[in-house]
Write a protein that holds these residues in place. Structure first.
Motif, mmCIF file in Angstrom:
data_model
loop_
_atom_site.group_PDB
_atom_site.id
_atom_site.type_symbol
_atom_site.label_atom_id
_atom_site.label_comp_id
_atom_site.label_asym_id
_atom_site.label_seq_id
_atom_site.Cartn_x
_atom_site.Cartn_y
_atom_site.Cartn_z
ATOM 1 N N HIS A 30 1.147 -1.853 -0.575
ATOM 2 C CA HIS A 30 0.286 -0.274 0.261
ATOM 3 C C HIS A 30 1.097 0.903 0.399
ATOM 4 O O HIS A 30 1.791 1.384 0.475
ATOM 5 C CB HIS A 30 -0.877 0.041 1.015
ATOM 6 N N ILE B 3 -7.883 3.701 -4.126
ATOM 7 C CA ILE B 3 -8.030 2.829 -5.200
ATOM 8 C C ILE B 3 -6.930 1.894 -5.412
ATOM 9 O O ILE B 3 -5.678 1.389 -5.248
ATOM 10 C CB ILE B 3 -8.083 4.089 -6.075
ATOM 11 N N THR B 4 -7.478 1.012 -6.663
ATOM 12 C CA THR B 4 -6.653 0.079 -6.912
ATOM 13 C C THR B 4 -5.498 0.243 -7.669
ATOM 14 O O THR B 4 -5.343 0.896 -8.258
ATOM 15 C CB THR B 4 -7.522 -1.753 -7.799
ATOM 16 N N ALA B 5 -4.330 -0.701 -7.778
ATOM 17 C CA ALA B 5 -3.805 -0.265 -9.207
ATOM 18 C C ALA B 5 -4.462 -0.201 -9.916
ATOM 19 O O ALA B 5 -3.677 0.118 -10.552
ATOM 20 C CB ALA B 5 -2.230 -1.428 -9.208
ATOM 21 N N GLY B 6 -5.113 -1.802 -9.888
ATOM 22 C CA GLY B 6 -5.628 -0.946 -11.861
ATOM 23 C C GLY B 6 -6.337 -0.041 -11.932
ATOM 24 O O GLY B 6 -6.448 0.760 -13.362
ATOM 25 N N GLU B 7 -7.017 0.900 -11.124
ATOM 26 C CA GLU B 7 -7.804 1.993 -11.149
ATOM 27 C C GLU B 7 -7.135 2.653 -10.829
ATOM 28 O O GLU B 7 -6.912 3.913 -11.800
ATOM 29 C CB GLU B 7 -8.887 2.336 -9.986
ATOM 30 N N PRO C 83 -0.925 -5.358 -8.072
ATOM 31 C CA PRO C 83 -2.236 -5.690 -8.325
ATOM 32 C C PRO C 83 -2.903 -5.457 -7.064
ATOM 33 O O PRO C 83 -4.485 -4.904 -7.146
ATOM 34 C CB PRO C 83 -3.123 -6.879 -8.643
ATOM 35 N N GLU C 84 -2.434 -5.793 -5.760
ATOM 36 C CA GLU C 84 -3.269 -5.998 -3.865
ATOM 37 C C GLU C 84 -2.621 -4.188 -3.990
ATOM 38 O O GLU C 84 -3.462 -4.538 -2.546
ATOM 39 C CB GLU C 84 -2.157 -7.433 -3.481
ATOM 40 N N ALA C 85 -2.122 -3.845 -4.131
ATOM 41 C CA ALA C 85 -1.634 -2.284 -3.585
ATOM 42 C C ALA C 85 -2.827 -1.485 -3.473
ATOM 43 O O ALA C 85 -3.629 -1.582 -4.790
ATOM 44 C CB ALA C 85 -0.874 -1.775 -4.510
ATOM 45 N N LYS C 86 -2.876 -1.242 -2.825
ATOM 46 C CA LYS C 86 -3.946 0.431 -2.963
ATOM 47 C C LYS C 86 -2.800 1.550 -2.727
ATOM 48 O O LYS C 86 -2.527 1.665 -1.739
ATOM 49 C CB LYS C 86 -4.728 0.169 -1.564
ATOM 50 N N ALA D 24 -0.230 -2.034 -13.873
ATOM 51 C CA ALA D 24 -0.013 -2.903 -12.430
ATOM 52 C C ALA D 24 0.336 -4.097 -13.116
ATOM 53 O O ALA D 24 0.099 -4.686 -14.461
ATOM 54 C CB ALA D 24 -1.667 -3.585 -12.470
ATOM 55 N N CYS E 61 2.406 7.949 -0.997
ATOM 56 C CA CYS E 61 1.114 7.961 -2.718
ATOM 57 C C CYS E 61 2.041 9.006 -3.684
ATOM 58 O O CYS E 61 1.628 9.433 -4.691
ATOM 59 C CB CYS E 61 -0.446 7.800 -2.535
#
Length: 259
Positions: A109, A169-173, A128-131, A183, A115
Motif C-alpha cells: 500500500h 483505489i486499486t493498482a488497476g484503477e 494488483p494487491e496494492a491500494k 499494474a 502515494c
C-alpha cells in the motif's frame, strides 16, 4: 553518508533506494526525508547511475507520515510546521526535477505521503494487491503539496475525486487514472522493473532522457508560443550534443547502439 531509514544500493547502472522502516510500514519521518534527499543527491552525482528505482521493505510501500510525526505536528509552532512542510517540499521537488529517471516499484500500500512519492516518479509499477490514495482529509489534514503535482499528472477532475474523498483505489484503477504506469503481478514485478530500467540504460541516451524529462516539467505551465520557443531552443542545443551526433551517425550507418 550512513543511512538508518533507507537502503542504498547500486546494481549495474541502477541505484535502488529502499524505504527501510518495515516495522513502521515505511512511514515517513524527518530523518527519512533527509536521508532520501541525500540518497537522491548521491545518485545524481554518480556518473555510473542512469536510473533510480524507489521501493519499500516489507508489506507496505509507504504508509505516509508516522504517528510520532503526526503527534509532533500538534505541538509545533506555525513556523516549525512551515519548516517541516518546506523540507517535504524540497524532497518532492528533488524527485520531480531530478536529472535521472526515477521508477517507483510499489509492492504494498502507498497511502497519503507514500502515494505522493509514487505521484512524483517518472514511471511507476504496482502489484494488483496494492491500494493507493490520499487519505489526509479523513484526519482533518490536507494533501497540500501533492495536490500541485497530482493535478498536473491526472487532471483536475480525477484529482478532485481522489483528494476530496480520500478514497483508496486499486493498482488497476490507478493505472486507468494515469496515476501509475501499469499494474504488474507480484511474481513478475521485480523482473519487469529490472527490464524497464535496463532498457532505459541500454537503449536511450542519458542526455536525451534528462532533457526530455526537463522539457515535460518546463513546458506544462508556459503559454503555447513560449513553450514552442523553449522546445525549439532545447532541440537546437541537443543537436550539438555528442550523444545526438553519435546516435544519428549510428542510425545512418545502420548500427545498433548500446548507451
Amino acid at each position: 553518508m550512513t543511512y538508518e531509514h533507507i537502503l542504498y544500493d547500486v546494481s549495474g547502472r541502477v541505484a535502488i533506494l529502499t524505504l527501510h522502516r518495515p516495522e513502521k510500514r515505511n512511514a515517513l519521518n524527518a530523518a527519512m526525508v533527509t536521508e532520501l534527499q541525500a540518497a537522491l543527491d548521491a545518485a545524481a552525482k554518480d556518473p555510473a547511475v542512469k536510473v533510480i528505482v524507489l521501493k519499500g521493505s516489507g508489506e507496505a510501500f509507504c504508509a505516509g507520515a508516522d504517528l510520532e510525526s503526526l503527534q509532533q505536528l500538534q505541538k509545533n509552532t506555525r513556523e516549525e510546521n512551515l519548516a517541516d512542510s518546506r523540507a517535504l517540499m524540497a524532497l518532492m521537488k528533488k524527485i520531480y526535477y531530478h536529472d535521472k529517471i526515477i521508477i517507483a516499484q510499489v509492492e504494498g500500500h502507498a497511502i497519503a505521503g507514500g502515494c505522493g512519492l509514487v505521484t512524483l516518479c517518472d514511471l511507476s509499477y504496482a502489484v494488483p494487491e496494492a491500494k493507493l490514495g490520499y487519505t489526509e482529509v479523513k484526519i482533518g489534514f490536507i494533501p497540500a503539496l501533492v495536490s500541485v503535482f497530482l493535478v498536473r499528472k491526472i487532471g483536475e477532475g480525477r484529482a478532485r475525486e481522489l483528494l476530496l474523498t480520500g478514497r483508496l483505489i486499486t493498482a488497476g484503477e490507478a493505472a486507468t487514472y494515469g496515476l501509475i504506469t501499469q499494474a504488474v503481478p507480484a511474481g513478475e514485478i521485480d523482473a519487469h522493473v529490472a527490464r524497464v530500467a535496463e532498457d532505459l540504460c541500454n537503449n536511450a541516451s542519458g542526455n536525451s532522457l534528462k532533457v526530455t524529462k526537463r522539457l515535460i516539467t518546463r513546458v506544462y505551465d508556459l503559454p503555447l508560443d513560449e513553450a514552442l520557443e523553449h522546445a525549439a531552443a532545447e532541440n537546437a542545443v541537443t543537436r550539438e550534443h555528442a550523444d545526438c551526433q553519435r546516435g544519428i551517425q549510428a542510425f545512418l550507418d545502420r548500427q545498433k547502439l548500446t548507451w
